[in-house]
Scaffold this motif. Sequence first.
Motif, PDB file in Angstrom:
ATOM      1  N   ASN A  27       7.881 -90.052  99.607  1.00 50.97           N
ATOM      2  CA  ASN A  27       6.918 -89.980  98.412  1.00 50.97           C
ATOM      3  C   ASN A  27       7.642 -89.871  97.108  1.00 50.97           C
ATOM      4  OD1 ASN A  27       4.800 -90.242 100.169  1.00 50.97           O
ATOM      5  ND2 ASN A  27       5.145 -87.833 100.654  1.00 50.97           N
ATOM      6  N   ALA A  28       8.847 -90.316  96.832  1.00 50.15           N
ATOM      7  CA  ALA A  28       9.278 -90.117  95.741  1.00 50.15           C
ATOM      8  C   ALA A  28       9.032 -91.051  94.930  1.00 50.15           C
ATOM      9  CB  ALA A  28      11.086 -89.954  95.867  1.00 50.15           C
ATOM     10  N   GLY A  29       8.626 -92.303  95.238  1.00 57.06           N
ATOM     11  CA  GLY A  29       8.222 -93.471  94.457  1.00 57.06           C
ATOM     12  C   GLY A  29       9.286 -94.615  94.653  1.00 57.06           C
ATOM     13  N   ASP A  80      11.199 -87.363  93.154  1.00 59.00           N
ATOM     14  CA  ASP A  80      10.045 -86.711  92.649  1.00 59.00           C
ATOM     15  C   ASP A  80      10.301 -85.604  91.576  1.00 59.00           C
ATOM     16  OD1 ASP A  80       7.607 -85.951  91.977  1.00 59.00           O
ATOM     17  OD2 ASP A  80       6.673 -86.062  93.846  1.00 59.00           O
ATOM     18  N   ASP A  83       8.135 -82.594  91.917  1.00 62.07           N
ATOM     19  CA  ASP A  83       7.880 -81.820  93.404  1.00 62.07           C
ATOM     20  C   ASP A  83       9.138 -81.160  93.385  1.00 62.07           C
ATOM     21  OD1 ASP A  83       7.428 -80.802  95.956  1.00 62.07           O
ATOM     22  OD2 ASP A  83       7.250 -82.721  96.877  1.00 62.07           O
ATOM     23  N   ASN A 113      11.854 -89.593  88.872  1.00 60.80           N
ATOM     24  CA  ASN A 113      10.780 -90.344  88.789  1.00 60.80           C
ATOM     25  C   ASN A 113       9.378 -89.313  88.567  1.00 60.80           C
ATOM     26  OD1 ASN A 113       9.231 -92.639  88.952  1.00 60.80           O
ATOM     27  ND2 ASN A 113       8.814 -92.701  91.192  1.00 60.80           N
ATOM     28  N   LYS A 114       8.345 -90.172  88.259  1.00 68.95           N
ATOM     29  CA  LYS A 114       7.039 -89.392  88.036  1.00 68.95           C
ATOM     30  C   LYS A 114       7.028 -88.347  86.724  1.00 68.95           C
ATOM     31  CE  LYS A 114       5.818 -89.586  93.014  1.00 68.95           C
ATOM     32  NZ  LYS A 114       5.291 -89.013  93.983  1.00 68.95           N
ATOM     33  N   HIS A 120       6.977 -82.039  85.246  1.00 65.10           N
ATOM     34  CA  HIS A 120       8.188 -82.759  85.861  1.00 65.10           C
ATOM     35  C   HIS A 120       9.357 -82.241  85.308  1.00 65.10           C
ATOM     36  CE1 HIS A 120       7.824 -84.911  82.009  1.00 65.10           C
ATOM     37  NE2 HIS A 120       9.165 -85.218  82.081  1.00 65.10           N
TER      38      HIS A 120
END
Length: 166
Positions: A27-29, A80, A83, A113-114, A120
């Motif tokens: 789920n890191a992208g 991510d 997270d 990312n994100k 973040h």
Amino acid sequence: MLRAWLNWLRSLFWSTTLDIACIGMQNAGKTSLVNVLTDNRFSESMIPTLKVWDLAGQPRFRSIWERYCVGVSAIVWVLDSADRDTFPTARAELHALLDKPELRAIPLLVLANKNDLDDHATVDEVIKALALSTITNREVSCYSISAKSSRNIDITLAWLMKRAAH
């Protein structure tokens, strides 16, 4: 203007050969990043000038990461950045991977990312959390990006293009 510039960079990108391994926790992208970089231009009839190994981040797949990294032009580690709970595991997995002798000297690009999400981590926080300053046997770069909004994809492509030129 940005879209035109990205398309120009992509045209350069497609005219070279570049093998990269896109790795990171689940789920890191990673897949979103690959889709943005390639503008969804992959097809079965395409001449393979770019080979991207988009590797799953679940624990059961981490033992195979190494075999896909051997001989690549660059390792792209996607994190991510919103997270923070995943940072300790990401650090351990990244360093375990980079300790493999056959992967010595392969350039590393860490993409936080994100960055479109609240709270973040900054690039400096990611560098510290992943202990990137302790990695001395290769070139290491770290950028804050958003695959969703395409933020800093231009500098990511520029970094990758430099690897293709080598």
